[in-house]
Motif scaffolding. Structure first.
Motif, PDB file in Angstrom:
ATOM      1  N   UNK A  94      -2.486   0.512 -10.304  1.00  0.00           N
ATOM      2  CA  UNK A  94      -3.262   2.003 -10.252  1.00  0.00           C
ATOM      3  C   UNK A  94      -3.602   2.392  -9.096  1.00  0.00           C
ATOM      4  N   UNK A  95      -3.670   3.589  -8.689  1.00  0.00           N
ATOM      5  CA  UNK A  95      -4.363   4.016  -7.414  1.00  0.00           C
ATOM      6  C   UNK A  95      -5.402   4.811  -8.109  1.00  0.00           C
ATOM      7  N   UNK A  96      -6.696   4.649  -7.435  1.00  0.00           N
ATOM      8  CA  UNK A  96      -7.728   5.385  -7.964  1.00  0.00           C
ATOM      9  C   UNK A  96      -8.354   6.055  -6.488  1.00  0.00           C
ATOM     10  N   UNK A  97      -9.295   6.871  -6.652  1.00  0.00           N
ATOM     11  CA  UNK A  97      -9.890   7.810  -5.721  1.00  0.00           C
ATOM     12  C   UNK A  97     -10.983   7.158  -5.609  1.00  0.00           C
ATOM     13  N   UNK A  98     -11.506   6.898  -4.248  1.00  0.00           N
ATOM     14  CA  UNK A  98     -12.792   6.466  -3.979  1.00  0.00           C
ATOM     15  C   UNK A  98     -13.342   7.006  -2.684  1.00  0.00           C
ATOM     16  N   UNK A  99     -14.722   7.032  -2.667  1.00  0.00           N
ATOM     17  CA  UNK A  99     -15.434   7.522  -1.334  1.00  0.00           C
ATOM     18  C   UNK A  99     -16.240   6.354  -1.042  1.00  0.00           C
TER      19      UNK A  99
ATOM     20  N   UNK B 178     -10.696   7.716  -0.100  1.00  0.00           N
ATOM     21  CA  UNK B 178      -9.658   6.847  -0.043  1.00  0.00           C
ATOM     22  C   UNK B 178      -8.835   6.856  -1.109  1.00  0.00           C
ATOM     23  N   UNK B 179      -7.565   6.674  -1.066  1.00  0.00           N
ATOM     24  CA  UNK B 179      -6.739   6.510  -2.541  1.00  0.00           C
ATOM     25  C   UNK B 179      -6.458   4.805  -2.217  1.00  0.00           C
ATOM     26  N   UNK B 180      -6.961   4.261  -3.348  1.00  0.00           N
ATOM     27  CA  UNK B 180      -6.739   2.571  -3.389  1.00  0.00           C
ATOM     28  C   UNK B 180      -5.916   2.081  -4.216  1.00  0.00           C
ATOM     29  N   UNK B 181      -4.895   1.336  -3.949  1.00  0.00           N
ATOM     30  CA  UNK B 181      -3.789   0.828  -4.924  1.00  0.00           C
ATOM     31  C   UNK B 181      -4.369  -0.451  -5.245  1.00  0.00           C
ATOM     32  N   UNK B 182      -4.475  -0.594  -6.755  1.00  0.00           N
ATOM     33  CA  UNK B 182      -5.007  -1.986  -7.291  1.00  0.00           C
ATOM     34  C   UNK B 182      -4.073  -2.707  -7.945  1.00  0.00           C
ATOM     35  N   UNK B 183      -3.753  -3.910  -7.911  1.00  0.00           N
ATOM     36  CA  UNK B 183      -2.936  -4.694  -8.468  1.00  0.00           C
ATOM     37  C   UNK B 183      -3.353  -5.980  -8.682  1.00  0.00           C
ATOM     38  N   UNK B 184      -3.035  -6.392 -10.226  1.00  0.00           N
ATOM     39  CA  UNK B 184      -3.401  -7.820 -10.375  1.00  0.00           C
ATOM     40  C   UNK B 184      -2.300  -8.908 -10.370  1.00  0.00           C
ATOM     41  N   UNK B 185      -2.510 -10.024  -9.746  1.00  0.00           N
ATOM     42  CA  UNK B 185      -1.470 -10.994  -9.414  1.00  0.00           C
ATOM     43  C   UNK B 185      -2.025 -12.324  -9.597  1.00  0.00           C
ATOM     44  N   UNK B 186      -1.387 -13.095 -10.818  1.00  0.00           N
ATOM     45  CA  UNK B 186      -2.304 -14.112 -11.024  1.00  0.00           C
ATOM     46  C   UNK B 186      -3.746 -14.099 -11.486  1.00  0.00           C
ATOM     47  N   UNK B 187      -4.721 -14.434 -11.410  1.00  0.00           N
ATOM     48  CA  UNK B 187      -6.153 -14.163 -11.649  1.00  0.00           C
ATOM     49  C   UNK B 187      -6.643 -13.338 -10.577  1.00  0.00           C
ATOM     50  N   UNK B 188      -5.946 -12.970  -9.444  1.00  0.00           N
ATOM     51  CA  UNK B 188      -6.616 -12.166  -8.436  1.00  0.00           C
ATOM     52  C   UNK B 188      -6.263 -10.733  -8.448  1.00  0.00           C
ATOM     53  N   UNK B 189      -7.194  -9.855  -8.273  1.00  0.00           N
ATOM     54  CA  UNK B 189      -6.981  -8.321  -8.227  1.00  0.00           C
ATOM     55  C   UNK B 189      -7.129  -7.862  -6.778  1.00  0.00           C
ATOM     56  N   UNK B 190      -5.951  -7.526  -6.081  1.00  0.00           N
ATOM     57  CA  UNK B 190      -5.640  -7.166  -5.022  1.00  0.00           C
ATOM     58  C   UNK B 190      -5.860  -5.714  -4.699  1.00  0.00           C
ATOM     59  N   UNK B 191      -6.297  -5.214  -3.705  1.00  0.00           N
ATOM     60  CA  UNK B 191      -6.541  -3.467  -3.327  1.00  0.00           C
ATOM     61  C   UNK B 191      -6.126  -3.333  -1.693  1.00  0.00           C
ATOM     62  N   UNK B 192      -5.474  -2.251  -1.751  1.00  0.00           N
ATOM     63  CA  UNK B 192      -5.460  -1.721  -0.332  1.00  0.00           C
ATOM     64  C   UNK B 192      -5.430  -0.100  -0.419  1.00  0.00           C
ATOM     65  N   UNK B 193      -6.005   0.247   0.750  1.00  0.00           N
ATOM     66  CA  UNK B 193      -6.373   1.668   0.672  1.00  0.00           C
ATOM     67  C   UNK B 193      -5.819   2.468   1.818  1.00  0.00           C
ATOM     68  N   UNK B 194      -5.644   3.861   1.397  1.00  0.00           N
ATOM     69  CA  UNK B 194      -5.184   4.673   2.606  1.00  0.00           C
ATOM     70  C   UNK B 194      -6.121   5.905   2.519  1.00  0.00           C
ATOM     71  N   UNK B 195      -6.479   6.354   3.788  1.00  0.00           N
ATOM     72  CA  UNK B 195      -7.406   7.559   3.861  1.00  0.00           C
ATOM     73  C   UNK B 195      -6.648   8.963   2.980  1.00  0.00           C
ATOM     74  N   UNK B 196      -7.725   9.704   2.360  1.00  0.00           N
ATOM     75  CA  UNK B 196      -7.168  10.972   1.914  1.00  0.00           C
ATOM     76  C   UNK B 196      -7.444  11.164   0.557  1.00  0.00           C
ATOM     77  N   UNK B 197      -7.140  12.288  -0.161  1.00  0.00           N
ATOM     78  CA  UNK B 197      -7.470  12.639  -1.285  1.00  0.00           C
ATOM     79  C   UNK B 197      -6.236  13.101  -2.024  1.00  0.00           C
ATOM     80  N   UNK B 198      -5.354  13.482  -1.260  1.00  0.00           N
ATOM     81  CA  UNK B 198      -4.098  14.328  -1.897  1.00  0.00           C
ATOM     82  C   UNK B 198      -3.083  13.456  -2.046  1.00  0.00           C
ATOM     83  N   UNK B 199      -2.746  13.617  -3.347  1.00  0.00           N
ATOM     84  CA  UNK B 199      -1.648  12.552  -4.030  1.00  0.00           C
ATOM     85  C   UNK B 199      -0.404  12.975  -3.514  1.00  0.00           C
TER      86      UNK B 199
END
Length: 139
Positions: A94-99, A105-126
């Protein structure tokens, strides 16, 4: 005769994930530079243009940096690379919006194994996201 350099396990994981997603030519281009390596691949996944880069170091084989277009995941466990890529491109992310302070930021969140990974890019425009990431945006 030159000694064959073993393939980085994370690159092997990436190739297996791309193959499972139906990619016809899933082999990443691998390059060693001293004690570091880079494996990258670009092409179509489910009708979307995608660029993937994995990089690591010989003396830190347990984790890598993984880039999916503009999203950069730091310190991904090697054995999670394939699952993280598969889950992202099958829509199990999922991609969520965060301040963050004064930025958004737009944050991509993915679970792999028991770990939740996240990566973000600046912005609000999908619309600025890669086409594969747009359907992952949550309201």
């Amino acid at each position: 005769m030159a000694e064959a350099v073993p393939r980085p396990p994370a690159s092997v994981e990436l190739e297996a994930a791309l193959r499972s997603l139906g990619v016809a030519d899933p082999a990443p281009c691998e390059r060693w530079d001293g004690d570091g390596w880079v494996a990258d691949w670009g092409g179509g996944v489910h009708a979307h243009d995608v660029y993937v880069l994995v990089m690591g170091a010989r003396d830190h084989p347990g984790s890598v940096r993984l880039m999916l277009d503009d999203f950069t995941f730091e310190d991904v466990r090697t054995e999670h690379v394939g699952e993280l890529v598969r889950r992202t491109f099958t829509g199990d992310a999922r991609v969520t919006r965060r301040r963050a302070l004064l930025s958004r930021q737009l944050v991509l969140e993915v679970r792999a194994g028991a770990t939740e990974y996240s990566a973000s890019v600046p912005g609000v425009c999908v619309d600025d996201l890669s086409t594969w990431a747009r359907p992952l945006v949550t309201p």
